[in-house]
Design a protein around this motif. Structure first.
Motif, PDB file in Angstrom:
ATOM      1  N   LEU A 168       0.820  -1.214   0.000  1.00 35.20           N
ATOM      2  CA  LEU A 168       0.000   0.000   0.000  1.00 35.20           C
ATOM      3  C   LEU A 168       0.856   1.267   0.000  1.00 35.20           C
ATOM      4  O   LEU A 168       0.669   2.164   0.828  1.00 35.20           O
ATOM      5  N   PRO A 169       1.793   1.384  -0.932  1.00 40.55           N
ATOM      6  CA  PRO A 169       2.711   2.535  -0.909  1.00 40.55           C
ATOM      7  C   PRO A 169       2.015   3.838  -1.308  1.00 40.55           C
ATOM      8  O   PRO A 169       1.218   3.875  -2.243  1.00 40.55           O
ATOM      9  N   VAL A 170       2.325   4.890  -0.594  1.00 38.28           N
ATOM     10  CA  VAL A 170       1.786   6.222  -0.886  1.00 38.28           C
ATOM     11  C   VAL A 170       2.899   7.243  -0.717  1.00 38.28           C
ATOM     12  O   VAL A 170       3.635   7.208   0.277  1.00 38.28           O
ATOM     13  N   ALA A 171       3.022   8.143  -1.680  1.00 41.42           N
ATOM     14  CA  ALA A 171       3.971   9.256  -1.581  1.00 41.42           C
ATOM     15  C   ALA A 171       3.217  10.552  -1.841  1.00 41.42           C
ATOM     16  O   ALA A 171       2.521  10.680  -2.843  1.00 41.42           O
ATOM     17  N   ASP A 172       3.319  11.489  -0.923  1.00 42.81           N
ATOM     18  CA  ASP A 172       2.729  12.803  -1.130  1.00 42.81           C
ATOM     19  C   ASP A 172       3.620  13.839  -0.473  1.00 42.81           C
ATOM     20  O   ASP A 172       4.605  13.492   0.185  1.00 42.81           O
ATOM     21  N   SER A 173       3.325  15.112  -0.673  1.00 45.02           N
ATOM     22  CA  SER A 173       4.255  16.134  -0.203  1.00 45.02           C
ATOM     23  C   SER A 173       3.535  17.311   0.427  1.00 45.02           C
ATOM     24  O   SER A 173       2.350  17.557   0.186  1.00 45.02           O
ATOM     25  N   LEU A 174       4.279  18.019   1.246  1.00 45.96           N
ATOM     26  CA  LEU A 174       3.837  19.238   1.902  1.00 45.96           C
ATOM     27  C   LEU A 174       4.833  20.320   1.539  1.00 45.96           C
ATOM     28  O   LEU A 174       6.035  20.182   1.800  1.00 45.96           O
ATOM     29  N   ALA A 175       4.362  21.403   0.922  1.00 45.16           N
ATOM     30  CA  ALA A 175       5.241  22.501   0.519  1.00 45.16           C
ATOM     31  C   ALA A 175       5.137  23.631   1.540  1.00 45.16           C
ATOM     32  O   ALA A 175       4.038  24.092   1.860  1.00 45.16           O
ATOM     33  N   LEU A 176       6.285  24.045   2.046  1.00 46.41           N
ATOM     34  CA  LEU A 176       6.344  25.146   3.002  1.00 46.41           C
ATOM     35  C   LEU A 176       7.206  26.259   2.414  1.00 46.41           C
ATOM     36  O   LEU A 176       8.312  26.003   1.919  1.00 46.41           O
ATOM     37  N   THR A 177       6.708  27.481   2.459  1.00 52.09           N
ATOM     38  CA  THR A 177       7.476  28.636   2.008  1.00 52.09           C
ATOM     39  C   THR A 177       7.814  29.492   3.223  1.00 52.09           C
ATOM     40  O   THR A 177       6.920  29.930   3.948  1.00 52.09           O
ATOM     41  N   VAL A 178       9.102  29.690   3.445  1.00 52.57           N
ATOM     42  CA  VAL A 178       9.584  30.471   4.582  1.00 52.57           C
ATOM     43  C   VAL A 178      10.226  31.739   4.039  1.00 52.57           C
ATOM     44  O   VAL A 178      11.007  31.682   3.081  1.00 52.57           O
ATOM     45  N   ASP A 179       9.892  32.888   4.626  1.00 55.36           N
ATOM     46  CA  ASP A 179      10.499  34.129   4.156  1.00 55.36           C
ATOM     47  C   ASP A 179      11.598  34.577   5.118  1.00 55.36           C
ATOM     48  O   ASP A 179      11.514  34.372   6.333  1.00 55.36           O
ATOM     49  N   TYR A 180      12.648  35.153   4.530  1.00 55.93           N
ATOM     50  CA  TYR A 180      13.818  35.613   5.280  1.00 55.93           C
ATOM     51  C   TYR A 180      14.139  37.050   4.886  1.00 55.93           C
ATOM     52  O   TYR A 180      13.775  37.513   3.802  1.00 55.93           O
ATOM     53  N   ALA A 181      14.878  37.706   5.781  1.00 57.21           N
ATOM     54  CA  ALA A 181      15.283  39.080   5.475  1.00 57.21           C
ATOM     55  C   ALA A 181      16.198  39.121   4.261  1.00 57.21           C
ATOM     56  O   ALA A 181      16.092  40.019   3.418  1.00 57.21           O
ATOM     57  N   ASP A 182      17.088  38.129   4.149  1.00 57.48           N
ATOM     58  CA  ASP A 182      17.997  38.047   3.001  1.00 57.48           C
ATOM     59  C   ASP A 182      18.569  36.632   2.949  1.00 57.48           C
ATOM     60  O   ASP A 182      18.417  35.851   3.902  1.00 57.48           O
ATOM     61  N   PRO A 183      19.246  36.276   1.858  1.00 54.95           N
ATOM     62  CA  PRO A 183      19.772  34.907   1.724  1.00 54.95           C
ATOM     63  C   PRO A 183      20.791  34.530   2.791  1.00 54.95           C
ATOM     64  O   PRO A 183      20.924  33.351   3.121  1.00 54.95           O
ATOM     65  N   LEU A 184      21.519  35.504   3.329  1.00 54.02           N
ATOM     66  CA  LEU A 184      22.506  35.179   4.358  1.00 54.02           C
ATOM     67  C   LEU A 184      21.828  34.682   5.632  1.00 54.02           C
ATOM     68  O   LEU A 184      22.363  33.790   6.316  1.00 54.02           O
ATOM     69  N   VAL A 185      20.668  35.228   5.949  1.00 51.33           N
ATOM     70  CA  VAL A 185      19.916  34.743   7.106  1.00 51.33           C
ATOM     71  C   VAL A 185      19.439  33.314   6.860  1.00 51.33           C
ATOM     72  O   VAL A 185      19.463  32.470   7.756  1.00 51.33           O
ATOM     73  N   LEU A 186      19.029  33.024   5.628  1.00 51.44           N
ATOM     74  CA  LEU A 186      18.651  31.658   5.273  1.00 51.44           C
ATOM     75  C   LEU A 186      19.825  30.717   5.481  1.00 51.44           C
ATOM     76  O   LEU A 186      19.669  29.620   6.066  1.00 51.44           O
ATOM     77  N   CYS A 187      21.008  31.094   5.036  1.00 52.79           N
ATOM     78  CA  CYS A 187      22.181  30.226   5.185  1.00 52.79           C
ATOM     79  C   CYS A 187      22.510  29.993   6.655  1.00 52.79           C
ATOM     80  O   CYS A 187      22.892  28.876   7.039  1.00 52.79           O
ATOM     81  N   ARG A 188      22.346  31.024   7.486  1.00 51.84           N
ATOM     82  CA  ARG A 188      22.574  30.838   8.923  1.00 51.84           C
ATOM     83  C   ARG A 188      21.550  29.868   9.507  1.00 51.84           C
ATOM     84  O   ARG A 188      21.872  29.053  10.374  1.00 51.84           O
TER      85      ARG A 188
END
Length: 274
Positions: A168-188
């Motif tokens: 009974l295999p099932v694959a599904d997904s959940l998409a999350l969008t996170v906002d950051y002040a800038d890409p450097l904050v994302l990298c941290r």
């Protein structure tokens, strides 16, 4: 080249070090665990012998409200044959050298009709960051180096369940969008998650400042919101399967449905092309 001769995709020493230095940014684990908790409630079954796998296994156990044994996501999992009725692999399978092997180990550890669910990052995860670094490296250095671990598309990941002989295999997904002040904050934030580059073929010697600034500029130009903040996409794929068991519900054969979809939806059926 055989599988045993194949070069390692990941540097496990670097991965362990990144996890040790992680700063407790667990919000993606929390979001995925809450989603899993809702799914388990729909299963309407009491699990009495659960195992949680991954660097935040204890967090997953606590958030789902299911007590269980917590183990590391080592290549050889600390599992015994037929010991559990539930196994949860929490946001770590994308770092496995042999994900099918991990799924097979989990299937063997399940009792008949036991449930396995793995959450891992899917192919759209950090597509903005990957694109920005690729464009920057081409422009500044004239070539590419692996910076983000390859992540499978949901169709390919779902096929892994069948290769592991899970029912009974099932694959599904959940998409999350996170906002950051800038890409450097994302990298941290990625460093605080323990999810930074642990590719075995990564370029050594650090990131050139010119490349970093070019990547930041590309990111801000192409993926910024009207208010100047940037978006980062995280796609969490859930792979669900069951240990085969006698009398287990089986999926219907194609063409065996006795009710038309139009009737079920209470809409008129229209010929193709209208």
């Amino acid at each position: 080249m055989t599988q045993t001769d194949r070069p390692d995709l990941f540097d496990q020493t670097a991965l362990a070090l990144h996890r040790q230095r992680a700063g407790g940014a667990t919000f993606l684990h929390e979001a995925a665990a809450h989603e899993l908790s809702e799914r388990l409630q729909e299963v309407n079954r009491t699990f009495t012998n659960a195992v949680f796998i991954g660097p935040e296994a204890a967090l997953w156990s606590r958030l789902t409200g299911i007590p269980g044994r917590c183990i590391a996501d080592d290549a050889t999992l600390d599992l015994k044959v037929g010991e559990c009725d539930l196994i949860v692999h929490g946001l770590a399978l994308h770092w496995a050298e042999d994900p099918v092997g991990q799924l097979v180990q989990m299937r063997r550890a399940l009792r008949p009709d036991g449930m396995m669910i793995a959450a891992l990052f899917g192919g759209r995860t950090l597509h903005e960051l990957r694109t920005s670094f690729a464009e920057a490296e081409i422009a500044v250095e004239g070539g590419l180096s692996p910076r983000v671990a390859p992540m499978g598309e949901i169709r390919d990941l779902g096929a892994l369940l069948q290769r592991a002989n899970l029912a009974l295999p099932v694959a599904d997904s959940l998409a999350l969008t996170v906002d950051y002040a800038d890409p450097l904050v994302l990298c941290r934030d990625l460093r605080a998650m323990g999810e930074t580059n642990a590719m075995a073929a990564r370029r050594r010697g650090g990131l050139r400042r010119e490349t970093l600034m070019a990547a930041v500029s590309h990111y801000a130009t192409h993926f910024a919101r009207p208010d100047g903040r940037i978006d980062a996409t995280f796609e969490i794929v859930f792979l669900t399967g069951w240990a085969p068991a006698d009398g287990q519900q089986q999926p219907l054969r194609p063409g065996s449905a006795r009710t038309r979809l139009a009737d079920a939806l209470r809409v008129p059926e229209r010929p193709l092309g209208e």
